[in-house]
Design a protein around this motif. Structure first.
Motif, short mmCIF file in Angstrom:
data_model
loop_
_atom_site.label_atom_id
_atom_site.label_comp_id
_atom_site.label_asym_id
_atom_site.label_seq_id
_atom_site.Cartn_x
_atom_site.Cartn_y
_atom_site.Cartn_z
N UNK A 155 0.83 -1.21 0.00
CA UNK A 155 0.00 0.00 0.00
C UNK A 155 0.86 1.26 0.00
N UNK A 156 1.92 1.24 0.80
CA UNK A 156 2.80 2.41 0.89
C UNK A 156 3.52 2.66 -0.43
N UNK A 157 4.09 1.60 -1.01
CA UNK A 157 4.79 1.75 -2.28
C UNK A 157 3.84 2.19 -3.39
N UNK A 158 2.65 1.60 -3.42
CA UNK A 158 1.71 1.93 -4.50
C UNK A 158 1.22 3.37 -4.40
N UNK A 159 1.03 3.87 -3.19
CA UNK A 159 0.57 5.25 -3.02
C UNK A 159 1.62 6.25 -3.50
N UNK A 160 2.86 5.79 -3.64
CA UNK A 160 3.94 6.67 -4.11
C UNK A 160 4.17 6.56 -5.61
N UNK A 161 3.95 5.37 -6.17
CA UNK A 161 4.31 5.15 -7.57
C UNK A 161 3.14 4.86 -8.49
N UNK A 162 2.02 4.36 -7.95
CA UNK A 162 0.86 3.94 -8.75
C UNK A 162 1.24 2.85 -9.75
N UNK A 163 2.27 2.10 -9.42
CA UNK A 163 2.71 0.99 -10.25
C UNK A 163 2.53 -0.30 -9.45
N UNK B 185 2.46 12.16 -18.90
CA UNK B 185 2.72 11.28 -17.75
C UNK B 185 2.29 11.96 -16.44
N UNK B 186 2.62 13.26 -16.33
CA UNK B 186 2.27 14.02 -15.12
C UNK B 186 0.76 14.10 -14.97
N UNK B 187 0.06 14.42 -16.05
CA UNK B 187 -1.40 14.56 -16.00
C UNK B 187 -2.07 13.23 -15.69
N UNK B 188 -1.56 12.14 -16.27
CA UNK B 188 -2.14 10.83 -16.01
C UNK B 188 -2.08 10.49 -14.53
N UNK B 189 -0.93 10.73 -13.91
CA UNK B 189 -0.78 10.44 -12.49
C UNK B 189 -1.65 11.38 -11.65
N UNK B 190 -1.72 12.65 -12.07
CA UNK B 190 -2.51 13.63 -11.33
C UNK B 190 -3.99 13.25 -11.31
N UNK B 191 -4.53 12.84 -12.46
CA UNK B 191 -5.95 12.52 -12.53
C UNK B 191 -6.28 11.19 -11.85
N UNK B 192 -5.27 10.33 -11.66
CA UNK B 192 -5.48 9.13 -10.86
C UNK B 192 -5.73 9.51 -9.40
N UNK B 193 -5.03 10.52 -8.93
CA UNK B 193 -5.19 10.98 -7.56
C UNK B 193 -6.37 11.94 -7.41
#
Length: 297
Positions: A93-101, A235-243
């Motif tokens: 959970x900790x790693x995924x919350x940082x990388x979304x991978x 890449x930045x926008x994709x990660x942003x909209x996931x959050x």
């Protein structure tokens, strides 16, 4: 039922016995310092260091401690105390919350092969307790976002969907043939000779978004312009909209992204390559019909 011991605590204990400071152990293992202190207290590490280390600690005990700077609570301390999850699930959970991978996070948490992580990482995301913990960590991050984020999103949107045609124009035009002593005349007609050349013109800086221009230079082959990296913006926008799925920019992003993905994209790339080839290998009096016939052969 006792909680499963976190495997990282054993690694932390070994580093502690070697004389490493708790804060340095936390940095090495990528966990909050409070977690290492909890492991030290829970598992009774006191007195486990060598006599040499103990003496050094005694010497330092009389020194004045510097005031600690307040740290931002990112929620991971509570994750490591969530005994509804196994130790590996906590770290996932900790790693995924940082990388979304999912695959990378699973591999780091479980120490398995990448092929296994590719399969099991996605399965982990579907487990209710794991998913709930990840959502909790994401919510904490959302609440900690600094003001002005909307400006950053807008900038990244402009970079991602920038059109080079707004910054330059290109084509062909007739210009006078220049000799060593100036314009050259036809000896028979006494008219100035002309030739057709490729031209590239930059738009006036007052009429374009200069914030996303990364470079403009004049070289031996002419002028060139380079815009900010579109892929990094995507890449930045994709990660942003996931959050931030609730963002007011998300619908516009998805609409524009869909337009970019249609079949015209490949044609645009082909046309750009054709233009580049023409500029490198100019041919006098070439007409667009010549190229169209060649392309259809």
């Amino acid at each position: 039922m006792a909680a499963k011991k976190n495997p990282l605590s054993d690694k932390a204990y070994e580093l502690y016995k070697q004389g490493m400071k708790l804060v340095d152990i936390a940095a090495e293992l990528e966990v909050p310092p409070g977690t290492v202190r909890r492991w030290k207290s829970t598992h009774g590490w006191d007195g486990e260091r060598s006599e040499c280390d103990t003496s050094k600690k005694s010497e330092r005990s009389g020194k004045r401690r510097t005031e600690k700077k307040p740290t931002i609570d990112d929620g991971t301390r509570e994750t490591l105390q969530n005994y509804d999850l196994t130790a590996e699930q906590q770290m996932f959970c900790i790693y995924y919350s940082r990388t979304f991978n999912a695959a990378q996070s699973y591999q780091k948490a479980y120490g398995c092969s990448y092929q296994t992580a590719m399969v099991e990482g996605c399965k982990s995301l579907r487990k209710p307790k794991v998913r709930a913990e990840i959502e909790r960590l994401k919510e904490i991050k959302r609440q900690q976002i600094v003001t002005g984020t909307e400006d950053v999103v807008e900038l990244q949107m402009r970079i991602a969907f920038a059109d080079i045609g707004n910054y330059m124009s290109f084509g062909r035009e007739n210009v006078q043939v220049m000799g060593a002593f100036g314009p050259v005349k036809d000896p028979d007609t006494k008219q100035y000779l002309t030739k057709e050349v490729n031209t590239v013109r930059l738009s006036d800086s007052n009429n374009v978004d200069t914030q996303i221009i990364q470079e403009v230079k004049q070289g031996k082959d002419g002028v060139s312009i380079k815009l900010a990296d579109k892929q990094k913006a995507f890449d930045w926008l994709t990660k942003y909209f996931l959050m931030h799925p609730e963002s007011k920019y998300r619908a516009e992003y998805e609409r524009k992204r869909a337009e970019v993905k249609d079949n015209t994209g490949e044609e645009i790339l082909k046309n750009m390559q054709t233009i580049a080839d023409i500029l490198k290998n100019p041919v006098a009096n070439r007409a667009i019909e010549d190229f169209e016939e060649k392309a259809n052969e």
